[in-house]
Design a protein around this motif. Structure first.
Motif, PDB file in Angstrom:
ATOM      1  N   ALA A 233      19.717   4.535   8.162  1.00 29.01           N
ATOM      2  CA  ALA A 233      20.593   5.691   8.345  1.00 29.01           C
ATOM      3  C   ALA A 233      20.976   6.309   7.006  1.00 29.01           C
ATOM      4  O   ALA A 233      20.967   7.540   6.845  1.00 29.01           O
ATOM      5  N   TYR A 234      21.291   5.464   6.029  1.00 29.96           N
ATOM      6  CA  TYR A 234      21.669   5.971   4.705  1.00 29.96           C
ATOM      7  C   TYR A 234      20.496   6.688   4.043  1.00 29.96           C
ATOM      8  O   TYR A 234      20.671   7.748   3.437  1.00 29.96           O
ATOM      9  N   GLY A 235      19.305   6.098   4.153  1.00 33.18           N
ATOM     10  CA  GLY A 235      18.128   6.723   3.572  1.00 33.18           C
ATOM     11  C   GLY A 235      17.858   8.091   4.161  1.00 33.18           C
ATOM     12  O   GLY A 235      17.484   9.033   3.443  1.00 33.18           O
TER      13      GLY A 235
ATOM     14  N   ARG B  55      14.353  11.026  -3.844  1.00 33.00           N
ATOM     15  CA  ARG B  55      13.927  11.135  -2.450  1.00 33.00           C
ATOM     16  C   ARG B  55      12.856  10.097  -2.118  1.00 33.00           C
ATOM     17  O   ARG B  55      12.860   9.499  -1.035  1.00 33.00           O
ATOM     18  N   MET B  56      11.933   9.871  -3.053  1.00 30.93           N
ATOM     19  CA  MET B  56      10.879   8.884  -2.792  1.00 30.93           C
ATOM     20  C   MET B  56      11.445   7.480  -2.665  1.00 30.93           C
ATOM     21  O   MET B  56      10.955   6.677  -1.867  1.00 30.93           O
ATOM     22  N   LEU B  57      12.474   7.170  -3.435  1.00 26.18           N
ATOM     23  CA  LEU B  57      13.095   5.852  -3.307  1.00 26.18           C
ATOM     24  C   LEU B  57      13.925   5.756  -2.025  1.00 26.18           C
ATOM     25  O   LEU B  57      13.919   4.721  -1.354  1.00 26.18           O
ATOM     26  N   TYR B  58      14.642   6.808  -1.673  1.00 22.93           N
ATOM     27  CA  TYR B  58      15.398   6.785  -0.415  1.00 22.93           C
ATOM     28  C   TYR B  58      14.460   6.578   0.776  1.00 22.93           C
ATOM     29  O   TYR B  58      14.816   5.919   1.759  1.00 22.93           O
ATOM     30  N   ALA B  59      13.266   7.149   0.693  1.00 18.75           N
ATOM     31  CA  ALA B  59      12.299   6.988   1.782  1.00 18.75           C
ATOM     32  C   ALA B  59      11.917   5.531   1.975  1.00 18.75           C
ATOM     33  O   ALA B  59      11.604   5.096   3.082  1.00 18.75           O
ATOM     34  N   LYS B  60      11.937   4.739   0.885  1.00 15.77           N
ATOM     35  CA  LYS B  60      11.574   3.326   0.983  1.00 15.77           C
ATOM     36  C   LYS B  60      12.602   2.515   1.766  1.00 15.77           C
ATOM     37  O   LYS B  60      12.304   1.406   2.213  1.00 15.77           O
TER      38      LYS B  60
ATOM     39  N   ASP C  79       0.807  -1.215   0.000  1.00 15.34           N
ATOM     40  CA  ASP C  79       0.000   0.000   0.000  1.00 15.34           C
ATOM     41  C   ASP C  79       0.839   1.263   0.000  1.00 15.34           C
ATOM     42  O   ASP C  79       0.339   2.352  -0.266  1.00 15.34           O
ATOM     43  N   THR C  80       2.130   1.137   0.344  1.00 19.24           N
ATOM     44  CA  THR C  80       2.972   2.322   0.423  1.00 19.24           C
ATOM     45  C   THR C  80       3.769   2.563  -0.841  1.00 19.24           C
ATOM     46  O   THR C  80       4.519   3.515  -0.913  1.00 19.24           O
ATOM     47  N   VAL C  81       3.615   1.709  -1.848  1.00 23.38           N
ATOM     48  CA  VAL C  81       4.397   1.880  -3.064  1.00 23.38           C
ATOM     49  C   VAL C  81       3.948   3.138  -3.798  1.00 23.38           C
ATOM     50  O   VAL C  81       2.770   3.363  -4.007  1.00 23.38           O
TER      51      VAL C  81
END
Length: 310
Positions: free
Chosen positions: A204-206, A188-193, A24-26
């Protein structure tokens, strides 16, 4: 070949079933082509990119060949139907990739040729480190500018190895590629995942890279949250990579704070990062950064907080 909607859609749909990710968060970002030109980077990012960026920790499960010549001779003992043939090509490719910085043009191509040989035979399906092989091939392909093959390898990894511990690295690699091309909102949206896996290094990296996405796109205040969180989380990690990430995040936090922070709150905010931070040293550096920016009033407030803690 640009990263387009097909690649984004494939990544989001396939990864929806990966371990640790809630379907649901994709989120599928808007389709925007990567354009590699001077107009795709801001002045802030140009400064940040002068040094080699820190990437998400990846500890190889496969050792590079210590003697490439001996490894090549050992190939004669195997046929392309043997898993050992795949492993030797993988190890040779890793060894060659390690020398790519010294002999970039030849070694990178040679390393890719070895990995491609390993990936392309049916025996690769029985190779116990197929996820590593696909990931290594993808990373080197992207470094060589072959975006199509790099994306194909990453997508094959998540389709065929959905429980691989490298899945967070796949997200990070896609995001890093977008970030380097100036597609900061999509990155940014991918780092949030990376927050969706129980992997402290990825979390931490995200956080750190999310802060960078905000910083280079002008969101100085939003960037601070990412840098503070990354510095705190990285300080809790063991090993040299965690220490380096904590240091890099702290450095970025200092620079971003001068742009969007409140000097009167600096002591409290930096003091809350964690016991691994030498607060007095950080405040001295922050005051210097304010002076370098021409904000002597801000520097004076930091000096006062340093000399007279509440």
């Amino acid at each position: 070949m640009h990263l387009n909607r097909l690649s984004w859609g494939a990544l989001c749909v396939v990864c929806a079933g990966c371990n640790g990710l809630d379907e649901d968060t994709v989120v599928e970002p808007d389709a925007r082509a990567i354009e590699r030109s001077s107009s795709s980077t801001s002045s802030a990012y140009a400064g940040a990119s002068q040094t080699e960026p820190l990437r998400l920790l990846h500890v190889h499960a496969v050792e590079p060949a210590s003697d490439v010549g001996a490894a090549r001779r050992a190939l004669a003992e195997f046929s392309t139907a043997d898993v050992g043939w795949v492993e030797l090509h993988h190890r040779i490719g890793l060894s060659l990739s390690m020398s790519a910085d010294r002999e970039r043009a030849t070694s990178l191509d040679a390393a890719l040729a070895e990995l491609e040989a390993a990936v392309s035979v049916p025996a690769a399906d029985q190779y116990p480190h197929l996820d590593e092989l696909l990931f290594d091939s993808a990373v080197l392909s992207l470094q060589a500018g072959d975006e199509q093959r790099g994306q194909e390898r990453l997508l094959r990894l998540i389709r065929e190895q959905p429980t691989s511990p490298l899945i967070p690295n796949v997200y990070a690699t896609f995001a890093d590629h977008l970030f380097d091309a100036g597609e900061w909102e999509d990155a940014r949206m991918l780092y949030a995942k990376l927050q969706d896996w129980n992997m402290p290094e990825a979390t931490a990296y995200g956080a750190y890279r999310t802060g960078m996405c905000h910083l280079v796109s002008g969101g100085d205040v939003d960037a601070l949250g990412g840098f503070f969180r990354a510095a705190r989380l990285a300080g809790e990690l063991d090993g040299g990579w965690g220490r380096r990430l904590a240091e890099v995040a702290l450095n970025e936090a200092i620079e971003a704070y001068v742009l969007g922070g409140d000097p009167s709150e600096a002591r409290q905010l930096f003091g809350n990062i964690g016991p691994h931070v030498d607060l007095d040293t950080v405040l001295d550096r922050l005051a210097d950064a304010y002076r370098d920016a021409g904000d002597n009033d801000g520097a004076a407030m930091i000096d006062e907080a340093r000399a007279n803690p509440a």
